[in-house]
Scaffold this motif. Structure first.
Motif, PDB file in Angstrom:
ATOM      1  N   ARG A 116      -2.913  -6.140   7.461  1.00  0.00           N
ATOM      2  CA  ARG A 116      -2.055  -5.040   7.012  1.00  0.00           C
ATOM      3  C   ARG A 116      -1.191  -4.586   8.176  1.00  0.00           C
ATOM      4  O   ARG A 116      -1.695  -4.357   9.280  1.00  0.00           O
ATOM      5  CB  ARG A 116      -2.928  -3.880   6.508  1.00  0.00           C
ATOM      6  N   HIS A 132       0.877  -1.176   0.000  1.00  0.00           N
ATOM      7  CA  HIS A 132       0.000   0.000   0.000  1.00  0.00           C
ATOM      8  C   HIS A 132       0.912   1.223   0.000  1.00  0.00           C
ATOM      9  O   HIS A 132       1.741   1.397   0.894  1.00  0.00           O
ATOM     10  CB  HIS A 132      -0.917  -0.014   1.231  1.00  0.00           C
ATOM     11  N   SER A 185      -2.420   4.864  -2.802  1.00  0.00           N
ATOM     12  CA  SER A 185      -3.493   5.494  -2.027  1.00  0.00           C
ATOM     13  C   SER A 185      -4.208   6.521  -2.889  1.00  0.00           C
ATOM     14  O   SER A 185      -3.564   7.276  -3.623  1.00  0.00           O
ATOM     15  CB  SER A 185      -2.877   6.218  -0.831  1.00  0.00           C
ATOM     16  N   HIS A 213       1.970   5.278  -0.344  1.00  0.00           N
ATOM     17  CA  HIS A 213       1.900   6.746  -0.355  1.00  0.00           C
ATOM     18  C   HIS A 213       3.288   7.225  -0.762  1.00  0.00           C
ATOM     19  O   HIS A 213       4.276   6.512  -0.548  1.00  0.00           O
ATOM     20  CB  HIS A 213       1.617   7.296   1.045  1.00  0.00           C
ATOM     21  N   GLU A 254     -11.621   0.964   1.839  1.00  0.00           N
ATOM     22  CA  GLU A 254     -11.136   1.305   3.184  1.00  0.00           C
ATOM     23  C   GLU A 254     -12.280   1.829   4.030  1.00  0.00           C
ATOM     24  O   GLU A 254     -12.928   2.814   3.673  1.00  0.00           O
ATOM     25  CB  GLU A 254     -10.018   2.356   3.116  1.00  0.00           C
TER      26      GLU A 254
HETATM   27 ZN    ZN Z   1      -3.050   4.944   3.203  1.00  0.00          ZN
END
Ligand code: ZN
Ligand code: KMH
Length: 279
Positions: free
Chosen positions: A222, A46, A82, A48, A143
């Motif tokens: 996660r 994941h 993201s 960013h 999410e």
């Molecule tokens: Zn995030």
């Protein structure tokens, strides 16, 4: 039980180097962290990214640079950018990485208090993001920071905006949102539609206990610096890989096998990006 998908959330938008100097922020650091996390058992990264000052950015160019570096260096894991970015960013900023056609991207399913601030995701924004992901053949990770967010996701599905496999990320323990507890996790999991998969992201000290529950319940996990910077009380984690490795070891002890990137793609109903590009 299905093999365990471990997602490594390696950077996030809120944590800074001053909080944990081992936080990866540059393209090179993010790539090294992703490769090490994959080596330790992660099958989803994941992602960013940060600008040159180390601040969160959703710049398509920065994402492109980081993703190509990861792929050049042989990363096999699913890269999941993201679209949440940091609280306060506009939707136009946030949506940029989907135009790089990743296999997956996050789709935040509702507005929530987020510490001292508000993370805004109204239905028109969610519809817009879901529509773009559908058009571009990207699997959203749904999410949910609150129970009500699950219903928003179901609303999007009812409107025909989610027609692929449903994969939820249940985030528990963000200050201002649902608390991290087993009771709340079970409450959320029981509301999920048949056939959906889920992962849990426990914030801070809740990361390990919730990961353990998810391993036992048949969910996915996660871990990573986005959600937790400590290895244990008073001890900062040395790397994302260290957190992945611990959860992989725990799963093995508890009898749950770890999914490889290819197996994670099968569980999530994804074709690999290579196949996607060839089609
Ligand atoms: Zn995030
Ligand atoms: N940084 C949070 C405000 C996502 O990646 O889609 C939102 C977030 C969710 O991290």
């Amino acid at each position: 039980m299905e093999k365990l998908i471990i997602t490594a959330a390696i950077c996030g938008a809120e944590v800074m180097k001053k909080d944990n100097p081992n936080l990866p922020v540059t393209p090179e650091e993010l790539t090294a962290a992703a490769l090490a996390a994959e080596q330790a058992g992660a099958s989803i990264i994941h992602l960013h990214v940060r600008d040159q000052q180390g601040q969160p950015t959703q710049s398509k160019e920065v994402f492109a640079r980081v993703i190509s570096l990861m792929q050049e260096q042989g990363l096999q894991a699913i890269i999941q950018p993201s679209t949440g970015g940091a609280a306060g960013m506009t939707w136009q900023e946030r949506i940029q990485p989907v135009y790089l056609l990743p296999e997956m991207a996050t789709l935040d399913c509702g507005t929530t208090n987020f510490g001292d601030t508000i993370f805004v995701n109204d239905l028109p924004l969610m519809r817009n993001f879901a529509r773009e992901m559908q058009r571009l053949d990207i699997l959203p990770e749904l999410e949910c920071f609150e129970v009500g967010h699950l219903y928003n996701a179901l609303q999007l599905r009812k409107e025909g905006l989610l027609n692929k496999h449903l994969h939820f990320d249940l985030v528990l323990g963000v200050p201002g949102a649902i608390k991290a507890s087993l009771k709340n996790l079970l409450f959320m999991v029981e509301l999920l539609p048949e056939g959906a998969t889920w992962t849990v992201a426990g914030i801070g000290r809740h990361q390990l206990p919730l990961a353990t529950h998810a391993i036992l319940l048949g969910g996915h996990v996660r871990v990573g610096f986005e959600d937790n910077i400590y290895y244990q009380k008073g001890e900062l984690a040395q790397s994302n890989a260290q957190l992945v490795e611990r959860v992989a070891k725990l799963a093995t002890i508890l009898g749950r096998e770890i999914a490889s990137p290819a197996e994670a793609r099968t569980i999530l109903g994804l074709t690999s990006s290579k196949e996607k590009n060839n089609n």
